[in-house]
Design a protein around this motif. Structure first.
Motif, PDB file in Angstrom:
ATOM      1  N   SER A   1      -6.576  -0.874   1.053  1.00 33.06           N
ATOM      2  CA  SER A   1      -5.619  -0.237   0.169  1.00 33.06           C
ATOM      3  C   SER A   1      -6.479   0.532  -1.068  1.00 33.06           C
ATOM      4  O   SER A   1      -7.498   0.801  -1.248  1.00 33.06           O
ATOM      5  CB  SER A   1      -5.029  -1.501  -0.727  1.00 33.06           C
TER       6      SER A   1
ATOM      7  N   SER B   1      -7.857  -8.674  -8.407  1.00 31.03           N
ATOM      8  CA  SER B   1      -9.136  -9.137  -7.272  1.00 31.03           C
ATOM      9  C   SER B   1     -10.393  -8.136  -7.365  1.00 31.03           C
ATOM     10  O   SER B   1     -11.407  -8.166  -6.809  1.00 31.03           O
ATOM     11  CB  SER B   1      -8.650  -8.949  -5.957  1.00 31.03           C
TER      12      SER B   1
ATOM     13  N   SER C   1      -0.512  -5.500 -10.688  1.00 36.90           N
ATOM     14  CA  SER C   1      -0.349  -5.393  -9.205  1.00 36.90           C
ATOM     15  C   SER C   1       0.068  -3.977  -8.916  1.00 36.90           C
ATOM     16  O   SER C   1      -0.060  -2.820  -9.726  1.00 36.90           O
ATOM     17  CB  SER C   1       0.568  -5.991  -8.688  1.00 36.90           C
TER      18      SER C   1
ATOM     19  N   CYS D   1      -4.601 -13.401  -5.075  1.00 36.65           N
ATOM     20  CA  CYS D   1      -4.053 -12.529  -6.123  1.00 36.65           C
ATOM     21  C   CYS D   1      -3.232 -11.589  -5.214  1.00 36.65           C
ATOM     22  O   CYS D   1      -2.214 -11.127  -6.176  1.00 36.65           O
ATOM     23  CB  CYS D   1      -5.381 -11.685  -6.747  1.00 36.65           C
ATOM     24  N   THR D   2      -3.601 -11.099  -4.068  1.00 37.56           N
ATOM     25  CA  THR D   2      -2.348 -10.087  -3.660  1.00 37.56           C
ATOM     26  C   THR D   2      -1.094 -10.971  -2.993  1.00 37.56           C
ATOM     27  O   THR D   2      -1.594 -12.432  -3.071  1.00 37.56           O
ATOM     28  CB  THR D   2      -3.070  -9.395  -2.433  1.00 37.56           C
ATOM     29  N   ASP D   3      -0.366 -10.373  -2.608  1.00 37.42           N
ATOM     30  CA  ASP D   3       0.832 -11.008  -2.082  1.00 37.42           C
ATOM     31  C   ASP D   3       0.571 -11.895  -1.081  1.00 37.42           C
ATOM     32  O   ASP D   3       0.026 -11.579  -0.136  1.00 37.42           O
ATOM     33  CB  ASP D   3       2.208 -10.001  -1.755  1.00 37.42           C
TER      34      ASP D   3
ATOM     35  N   GLY E   1      -2.004  -0.565 -10.085  1.00 38.24           N
ATOM     36  CA  GLY E   1      -2.116  -0.476  -8.573  1.00 38.24           C
ATOM     37  C   GLY E   1      -1.697   0.662  -7.946  1.00 38.24           C
ATOM     38  O   GLY E   1      -2.180   1.535  -7.158  1.00 38.24           O
TER      39      GLY E   1
ATOM     40  N   HIS F   1       3.027 -15.405  -9.270  1.00 39.16           N
ATOM     41  CA  HIS F   1       1.678 -14.778  -9.744  1.00 39.16           C
ATOM     42  C   HIS F   1       1.022 -15.461 -10.632  1.00 39.16           C
ATOM     43  O   HIS F   1      -0.029 -15.906 -10.584  1.00 39.16           O
ATOM     44  CB  HIS F   1       1.428 -13.408  -9.917  1.00 39.16           C
TER      45      HIS F   1
ATOM     46  N   SER G   1       0.513  -8.087   7.248  1.00 39.80           N
ATOM     47  CA  SER G   1       0.285  -7.027   6.158  1.00 39.80           C
ATOM     48  C   SER G   1       0.647  -5.762   6.827  1.00 39.80           C
ATOM     49  O   SER G   1       0.474  -5.416   7.795  1.00 39.80           O
ATOM     50  CB  SER G   1      -1.015  -6.910   5.634  1.00 39.80           C
TER      51      SER G   1
ATOM     52  N   LYS H   1      -0.050  -2.769   5.516  1.00 39.44           N
ATOM     53  CA  LYS H   1      -0.788  -1.933   4.694  1.00 39.44           C
ATOM     54  C   LYS H   1      -1.175  -0.583   5.659  1.00 39.44           C
ATOM     55  O   LYS H   1      -1.202   0.524   5.312  1.00 39.44           O
ATOM     56  CB  LYS H   1      -2.102  -2.655   4.309  1.00 39.44           C
TER      57      LYS H   1
ATOM     58  N   GLY I   1      -2.640  -8.172  -7.262  1.00 41.25           N
ATOM     59  CA  GLY I   1      -3.328  -7.424  -6.563  1.00 41.25           C
ATOM     60  C   GLY I   1      -4.623  -6.814  -7.182  1.00 41.25           C
ATOM     61  O   GLY I   1      -5.775  -6.954  -6.881  1.00 41.25           O
TER      62      GLY I   1
ATOM     63  N   GLN J   1      -8.647  -1.143  -3.446  1.00 43.32           N
ATOM     64  CA  GLN J   1      -9.913  -1.508  -2.846  1.00 43.32           C
ATOM     65  C   GLN J   1     -10.762  -0.416  -2.429  1.00 43.32           C
ATOM     66  O   GLN J   1     -12.183  -0.733  -2.650  1.00 43.32           O
ATOM     67  CB  GLN J   1      -9.584  -2.374  -1.465  1.00 43.32           C
TER      68      GLN J   1
END
Ligand code: KG4
Ligand code: ZN
Length: 407
Positions: free
Chosen positions: A209, A318, A160, A345-347, A187, A140, A56, A58, A315, A212
């Motif tokens: 993220s 979730s 997402s 759910c996320t990539d 998102g 997805h 990731s 992120k 994403g 989240q």
């Protein structure tokens, strides 16, 4: 060496019928690089994950305050080789044991997609494997079938950082698009709100993220302290708009900063309440559009009478609060609700490999290694019937939402 595509496909069909183990022999390597995750996984035809690896980006993007495409591209380049070979090693599989490589080629960031595609084409040519180009949103949508015995057709809500859409999945590569994003995706909105609130400075949120972080803070917030209007509540369609909501939230943040005598970059004392109100408004908009999509499907017999199902993925799916709100709608309308676990759910590479398995089983969209493929940053999913949905002008009954933040 296979002379033609037909040779190739016939060989696989023969394997399937003569091995006596129809589903054990075919393995698919999935590769995902459409945005900011470098993911790979090897799956067999039953959906068993033999090995997977995910890098990731992120943290890097949190540091720079958003995804810079050239940075994302470099990070994919730095990691793809390692991610793929680590996946193969974990799986105990050599390239020659793979039946195909499935890779996301649309939609997504051009520079990110290009890394996955170039790597994959080199790989399938070097090892003479089949290639299956994958649509990120199709992946997805289908992930849930890896985990549940779910038949087509079903309704799917995909939410997402780059997309929001409602579609009827009628087959592996057959979708009716009921509604799509008119501006930014939910998102993206949550990520931007989180950035504007400087949540990366919050001790509990620094590695999360935006979505989240909002979910976590909302658990201790009072959503009723702020009121944001549901975007486009009056348009009777299934399209999504979140830019207006972000504008309202930004105005409120500015007002609160003035009241508290602080500038941008300082954590506000009401951050939990703002997070709760933002999350609730996003959830309400998604629920309203989904409710209308369900009624449209019912009116047009687009879903089976027996156990009609809504699948929610991407994403944002979730988010447990959003799932809870959607569960109220499905319960009200008599649908089952299925969501893959948050991790799927996320990539990730698993969903892409699974999409490859689904296409391999159906013999759809399978290419020889030397065939030319281009990536497509913009690529709608399926046949767009959103104008038909709008023309139906379905009005919704009022649904009472009694729901706690801290679920
Ligand atoms: O599907 P995904 O991994 O990548 C895209 O294709 O965009 O989704 C990432 C997006 C980000 O915007 C992130 O903030 C959001 O999903 N997200 C969440 C949650 N987890 C990730 N949004 C709300 N609640 C969450 N728990
Ligand atoms: Zn995604």
């Amino acid at each position: 060496m296979f002379r033609t595509k037909v040779d190739f496909l016939q060989r696989f069909i023969r394997c399937k019928h003569t091995s006596g183990r129809p589903f054990c022999s075919r393995l698919v390597l999935g590769i995902e690089t459409s945005c900011d995750e470098t993911g790979a996984a090897v799956l067999d035809e039953t959906g068993s994950i033999l090995g997977e690896c995910l890098h990731s980006q992120k943290e890097e993007h949190l540091r720079t305050g958003g995804i810079i495409p050239t940075v994302a591209q470099q990070l994919h380049r730095d990691n793809i080789e390692r991610v793929v070979w680590e996946t193969l090693e974990k799986s105990g599989v050599t390239p020659s044991q793979l039946s195909a490589v499935a890779t996301t080629v649309k939609p997504g960031l051009a520079l990110s997609l290009s890394v996955g595609l170039e790597f994959s084409l080199r790989f399938v040519r070097q090892h003479n494997r089949l290639f299956i180009p994958i649509h990120h949103m199709e992946a997805h949508a289908l992930t849930v079938r890896m985990l549940h015995p779910l038949f087509f057709p079903f309704l799917v809500l995909l939410v997402s950082g780059g997309h929001s859409l409602l579609a009827v999945a009628q087959g592996v590569d057959d979708f009716l698009l009921l509604g799509h994003a008119l501006d930014e995706a939910p998102g993206d909105t949550l990520d931007k709100v989180a950035r504007r609130l400087s949540l990366s400075k919050h001790p509990q949120c620094c590695t999360l993220s935006g979505g989240q972080a909002i979910e976590l803070l909302a658990k201790d917030g009072d959503r009723k302290r702020f009121y944001f209007t549901t975007p486009m509540g009056k348009t009777p369609d299934c399209c999504f708009s979140f830019a207006g909501l972000r504008n309202q939230i930004t105005m409120t943040i500015k007002k609160k900063e003035a009241e508290e005598g602080v500038g941008e970059g300082t954590l506000l004392s009401c951050v939990n309440d703002l997070a709760a109100a933002a999350q609730h408004t996003v959830a309400s908009h998604l629920a309203e559009r989904t409710h209308r999509a369900i009624l449209f499907c019912k009116a047009n017999s687009l879903l089976p009478a027996d156990n009609p199902t809504l699948v929610v993925s991407g994403g944002v799916a979730s988010n447990r609060y959003i799932r809870k709100v959607l569960a109220i709608i499905t319960e009200w309308t008599g649908l089952s609700l299925l969501c893959p676990p948050g991790k799927l759910c996320t990539d990730n590479g698993v969903m892409v490999a699974w999409n490859g398995v689904e296409r391999l089983r159906e013999g759809r969209g399978i290419l020889l290694p030397n065939q030319d493929v281009r990536y497509e940053p913009k690529a709608p999913l399926g046949v767009d019937i959103s104008a038909e949905v709008r023309a139906a002008a379905i009005r919704l009954p009022r649904v009472r939402m009694k729901i706690q933040n801290n679920i």
